[in-house]
Design a protein around this motif. Structure first.
Motif, PDB file in Angstrom:
ATOM      1  N   PHE A   1       9.531  21.014   3.970  1.00 21.35           N
ATOM      2  CA  PHE A   1       9.695  20.724   5.397  1.00 21.35           C
ATOM      3  C   PHE A   1      10.974  19.922   5.637  1.00 21.35           C
ATOM      4  CE2 PHE A   1       4.990  21.140   6.248  1.00 21.35           C
ATOM      5  CZ  PHE A   1       5.123  22.033   7.294  1.00 21.35           C
ATOM      6  N   VAL A   2      11.190  18.923   4.764  1.00 22.21           N
ATOM      7  CA  VAL A   2      12.345  18.042   4.912  1.00 22.21           C
ATOM      8  C   VAL A   2      13.570  18.638   4.219  1.00 22.21           C
ATOM      9  CG1 VAL A   2      13.275  15.769   4.320  1.00 22.21           C
ATOM     10  CG2 VAL A   2      10.938  15.974   5.187  1.00 22.21           C
TER      11      VAL A   2
ATOM     12  N   GLY B   1      11.587  14.696  -0.453  1.00 28.54           N
ATOM     13  CA  GLY B   1      12.334  15.916  -0.784  1.00 28.54           C
ATOM     14  C   GLY B   1      13.812  15.811  -0.460  1.00 28.54           C
ATOM     15  N   ASN B   2      14.168  14.816   0.344  1.00 31.17           N
ATOM     16  CA  ASN B   2      15.558  14.736   0.775  1.00 31.17           C
ATOM     17  C   ASN B   2      16.485  14.239  -0.331  1.00 31.17           C
ATOM     18  OD1 ASN B   2      17.653  15.062   2.571  1.00 31.17           O
ATOM     19  ND2 ASN B   2      16.836  13.695   4.126  1.00 31.17           N
TER      20      ASN B   2
ATOM     21  N   ALA C   1       7.380   9.162   7.516  1.00 36.10           N
ATOM     22  CA  ALA C   1       8.514   9.756   8.227  1.00 36.10           C
ATOM     23  C   ALA C   1       9.365   8.729   8.972  1.00 36.10           C
ATOM     24  CB  ALA C   1       8.021  10.848   9.192  1.00 36.10           C
ATOM     25  N   SER C   2       9.471   7.531   8.442  1.00 35.07           N
ATOM     26  CA  SER C   2      10.319   6.480   9.048  1.00 35.07           C
ATOM     27  C   SER C   2      10.051   6.342  10.545  1.00 35.07           C
ATOM     28  CB  SER C   2      11.814   6.819   8.841  1.00 35.07           C
ATOM     29  OG  SER C   2      12.097   7.031   7.486  1.00 35.07           O
ATOM     30  N   ARG C   3       8.774   6.449  10.948  1.00 36.93           N
ATOM     31  CA  ARG C   3       8.484   6.593  12.364  1.00 36.93           C
ATOM     32  C   ARG C   3       8.003   5.334  13.076  1.00 36.93           C
ATOM     33  NH1 ARG C   3       3.102   6.789  13.295  1.00 36.93           N
ATOM     34  NH2 ARG C   3       3.125   8.051  15.178  1.00 36.93           N
ATOM     35  N   THR C   4       7.609   4.291  12.322  1.00 34.77           N
ATOM     36  CA  THR C   4       6.842   3.217  12.941  1.00 34.77           C
ATOM     37  C   THR C   4       7.644   2.434  13.984  1.00 34.77           C
ATOM     38  OG1 THR C   4       5.375   3.087  11.057  1.00 34.77           O
ATOM     39  CG2 THR C   4       5.460   1.159  12.476  1.00 34.77           C
TER      40      THR C   4
END
Lengths: 804, 160
Positions: A350-351, A386-387, A551-554
């Motif tokens: 996905f990434v 995966g990045n 996902a670095s989202r917080t």
């Protein structure tokens, strides 16, 4: 607040944004008072332990637990036979917590014990007798896809070879799988054949990425207790409490409403707590059977053996460009060693495909991954997702193509770098994009161009120490990632009679500092000092829904949610003040704990007094608000296209190395990082995230290597699995590019994963710059580098393959 | 089924007795027998430093020391630094310099830093790095830890 109210008092404007705010939980942690899961004990608690497989791949012929059951102090012993309604867990539902009929990897769970003490539980495990019949081991993913390869998940058979009639279900665990392909991902935009035809230069190389693991300093553990009514209370280190509540309920065949998860402070996460693992379900089985609380903690060895790894990848990349430096196409085939069961590692494409398709402008892109079953450990999610693997290949190819067409590598990158306003072939829309600023800033601050040329010129000169400099850049989601139909977060905010705020957020604190940054955002809105806030973020019975920490989202998602609740509170307060003091709402503001006149800063009333007046009046009211933030992003369909994140983060990192050509030893001397973070909120916190990520990237590049030989983990300890220690850290120079994202909280974007992504790729480019030798495999250990320098590493080529 | 041994020692300035299993290590005694959980288990093999305490003024991994060997000795744990003004400075520096993230390595790190600064009162950054090389941290990348320890010694306890 004891400041007396004076009509003429002026409060000067002030802001918390960009300041260095110490973590709110740091004083407790620094005095050893913080109670992690390891430090919590419940009365009546039993201790759970798991018997793991002695074999890598084998049929379980028999299990005899009678002696263990007879040991004094043992309450419960369970095997798969004791839990006939066991349900498969994992991303592909291919994994029974207690193994049925067959073990497929070293860590496989055979039986478990709950006893009065850990010592008794361990003694009981030793009394369990298991008879195995060994099967051939598949430890190389290339073997797993050969025609006629033994199947890792054949139709389940019993010890006597007859078909096992497992409780009906359509999952892989119930029915088996006729090949070893766990998951596949195929993505394309444009036409790579056309792209290749337009190319002046085409290069193709195979890259090999290794196993590493999270090494959280606090080992995994949990405590489970069922109450007298059958409700489940879990103390858990999960990063995704709300989704996991539902999943745990599925595995236990119970109503999710009856599950409550409390999250004590966590000894490191980095993505490792994103999936549910067998030990958690087994601990629940034990607690259910024992009717007592059961605590289970890993040993460090178990932490290595039974934790997920970063996804190991075999990757062949074919790239092309024109002589003028325009990229023409990318074609990618990867083979992921899925291990014996499927966790999030399988979904890292996905990434990865985002990086291949969209880091630079690529008109034609073709991407294929097959994740294949082997008898190796299974990979989970790990910071960067995966990045690191994708960037390792891409950024080496950027240097190699620049070299092939005789163009400066910096100029080549800038020519193909994305700008704001672009929509990529994959449908990602770049609103704020400081990519070119990142490249230029990192290059200037590190003096990249001058050093690059100087190092190249020095390659042939005498002396065993060669200096190298290398660059790599990255793109990562920075505004959440709509992996699920909702990527939101809820907030409840209440204010007390003293103008203190309680912020109740769905977002979990995993050491990254979310509690502090969320407090900052709320206090900024309400004009309060950071000391005026209490955060509640660790109990599903109290906190509103959040998709989880990933996902670095917080900061972005929970931050916007917290701001939304604070804005509502502010509106209510100003409306009350306007009415009471006969002013227009628009002319008032909150600052320093006071309601003030916005234009002059003149104090109208102390906020706590206003709140008390509101409360203790005829029509009594409190200030309490809620907000749910859902980012404006797209849940991608089967073609993996769409604007999956509300914002994207960018970074360029320059790594400098010293290579000792006598020993192969690579020393990382300096990392210069330029990060487009939208806006710096907590300078102390963001520096800490970036420094920590850089050093994690250094470990991935140079020292960390989880050695798996024929399915056996050879180094499950810190002595042989080498983490970076303090004397080895490089000088770190960090520059922030503030692109002020329009959707981000105060303009900020996510940063948690970004800093570890480029390091290995940039280090590979630096080693090339120093020595002229290109490294296609990680990690760059002295032995590998020495062999490569002496031409003893045959170049590996993996012929692209995709599942039919 | 296990053999117990009675020992007497000083813990954080207070004399006390304990009855410990002969196979027990000091870490387990502190956490499970005495109930002080500030000292952390990270590996049990002396590789990570999370369980660092001071014994007779010397820092060591409590997981590698038999509990019975504590007999007659003076032990200091992270809880014992509560009344030490020098340690206050260290703790404050860790907070203000952002040296704490998940915090799991922090107690051990502070015990080691406290020992280091007693031994090398004028430690510079390089000396501090060597001094804490036996303490693993997975979150911070060590830089802010080194900054904090150097600043605590300099008395520069305000953030830069």
């Amino acid at each position: 607040m004891s400041v007396s109210e004076k009509k003429t008092r002026i409060i000067e404007p002030d802001s918390l944004i960009g300041k260095r705010i110490p973590k709110m939980d740091a004083p407790e942690k620094a005095s050893g008072r913080t109670r992690y899961i390891h430090d919590i004990n419940l009365s009546g608690q039993l201790y759970g332990k798991i018997l793991r497989s002695g074999r890598i791949h084998a049929l379980i012929k028999s299990i005899d637990t009678s002696a263990a059951r007879a040991l004094p102090g043992v309450h419960v012993v369970i095997t798969a036979a004791d839990i006939p309604d066991q349900r498969p867990i994992g991303v592909a539902r291919d994994h029974f917590p207690l193994k049925v009929g067959r073990v497929r990897s070293q860590r496989d769970e055979i039986a478990a014990v709950a006893a009065e003490s850990e010592e008794i539980a361990e003694a009981a495990l030793k009394l369990i007798k298991v008879v195995y019949e060994d099967l051939p081991v598949i430890s190389d993913p290339e073997d797993a896809i050969k025609p006629g390869a033994a199947l890792i998940h054949p139709e389940p058979h019993g010890a006597d070879g007859t078909h096992l009639h497992l409780k009906q279900g359509t999952s892989i665990a119930h029915r088996g799988k006729a090949d070893n392909i766990a998951m596949r991902f195929d993505y394309a935009h444009g036409d790579v054949v056309k792209g290749e035809a337009e190319s002046d230069v085409v290069i193709e190389d195979t890259f090999r990425l290794h196993y590493v693991t999270h090494c959280c300093m606090g080992v995994s553990g949990m405590i489970a207790e069922f109450d007298a009514s059958g409700n489940l209370l879990m103390y858990s280190n999960t990063q995704v409490p709300f989704l996991h509540k539902r999943e745990f309920a599925e595995y236990l065949n119970m109503d999710p409403a009856r599950i409550r998860i409390i999250q004590p402070p966590i000894g490191g996460g980095f993505g490792s707590k994103l999936d549910i693992y067998p030990f958690e379900i087994i601990c629940l089985f034990l607690a259910r059977a024992a009717k007592r609380p059961v605590k289970m903690l890993f040993t460090r060895e178990e932490e290595f053996l039974a934790s997920p790894t970063r996804q190991p990848v075999l990757l062949t990349l074919r790239s092309g460009c024109k002589k003028d430096g325009t990229l023409t196409f990318r074609q990618v085939h990867t083979l992921h060693d899925n291990g014996a069961y499927t966790s999030w590692g399988a979904t890292t494409p996905f990434v990865m495909m985002q990086t291949f398709s969209s880091l630079y402008r690529v008109p034609h892109c073709d991407y294929h991954t097959a994740a294949v079953y082997t008898n190796n450990p299974y990979a989970g999610s790990f910071r960067g997702y995966g990045n690191l693997q994708a960037t390792f290949a891409i950024e080496q190819h950027m240097d190699m193509m620049a070299e092939a067409i005789g163009m400066d590598s910096l100029e080549f990158r800038l020519k193909n770098a994305q700008d704001s306003g672009e929509t990529t072939g994959q449908g990602m829309v770049f609103k704020s994009c400081g990519f070119k600023d990142c490249i230029n800033t990192a290059a200037q601050r590190s003096d990249y161009s001058r050093k690059f040329k100087e190092n190249e010129a020095n390659r042939g000169k005498p002396g065993n120490i060669k200096h190298g400099i290398g660059m790599a850049s990255m793109l990562h989601v920075g505004g959440g990632a709509k992996i699920y139909p909702s990527d939101g977060c809820g907030t409840i905010l209440k204010m007390d009679d003293f103008a203190n705020v309680t912020l109740i957020t769905g977002a979990s604190e995993i050491g990254q500092g979310s509690e502090t940054v969320l407090s900052q955002l709320v206090c900024e809105e309400l004009g309060l000092p950071i000391s005026a806030i209490t955060v509640v973020n660790n109990d599903t019975a109290i906190t509103p829904w959040d998709v989880g920490v990933h996902a670095s989202r917080t900061t972005f998602i929970a931050g916007n949610s917290a701001i939304g609740a604070a804005k509502k509170a502010k509106a209510k307060i100003l409306a009350v003040a306007a009415k009471k003091y006969d002013a227009a709402e628009a002319d008032l503001d909150l600052r320093g704990g006071f309601v003030i006149k916005a234009a002059s800063g003149e104090v109208v009333v102390e906020l706590s007094k206003l709140l008390r007046n509101l409360h203790f009046q005829d029509k009594a009211e409190l200030v309490m608000t809620t907000f749910y933030y859902e980012p404006p992003s797209v849940h991608q369909g089967k073609d993996f296209k769409g604007d999956v994140s509300a914002a994207y983060a960018w970074a360029s990192q320059v790594v400098e190395v010293e290579v000792d050509t006598d020993t192969g030893m690579v020393r990382m001397t300096k990392i210069t990082g330029a990060h487009d973070v939208g806006r710096v909120l907590n300078r102390l916190g963001i520096e800490g995230q970036i420094e920590g990520g850089m050093v994690m990237g250094q470990g991935y590049a140079l020292t960390e290597d989880l050695m798996i030989v024929d399915g056996v983990m050879r180094n499950p300890n810190f002595r042989d699995y080498k983490l970076v220690t303090a004397p080895e850290i490089p000088e770190m120079d960090i520059a922030f590019i503030e692109s002020m994202d329009g959707e981000g909280p105060q303009g900020a974007k996510g940063v948690g994963e970004a800093p570890s992504i480029c390091i290995a790729a940039a280090a590979a480019n630096a080693i090339r710059n120093a020595t002229g030798v290109r490294m296609f495999e990680l990690p760059f250990t002295p032995e590998k580098v020495y062999r490569a320098l002496h031409g003893q590493t045959p170049k590996r080529y993996w012929k692209p393959w995709k599942a039919e | 089924m296990s053999l117990k041994h009675d020992i007497e020692f000083t813990l954080n300035g207070v004399k006390r007795q304990a009855s410990v299993d002969v196979t027990m290590n000091t870490l387990a005694m502190l956490r499970d027998v005495i109930g002080l959980t500030g000292t952390k288990y990270g590996c049990g093999e002396g590789e990570c430093g999370a369980c660092t305490i001071q014994v007779d003024g010397v820092s060591l991994n409590s997981c590698l020391m038999f509990a019975v060997d504590c007999d007659g000795r003076e032990l200091t744990t992270i809880e014992g630094l509560a009344n030490d003004s020098k340690a206050d400075a260290l703790r404050e520096a860790f907070v203000e310099h952002g040296a704490v993230q998940c915090g799991f390595c922090t107690p051990g790190m502070i015990m080691q830093a406290d020992h280091l600064l007693h031994k090398h009162p004028h430690a510079d950054a390089e000396c501090v790095k060597r001094g804490i090389e036996g303490n693993l941290c997975r979150c911070t990348g060590y830089k802010k830890i080194v900054d904090a320890i150097v600043a605590a010694e300099d008395g520069q306890r305000t953030a830069p």
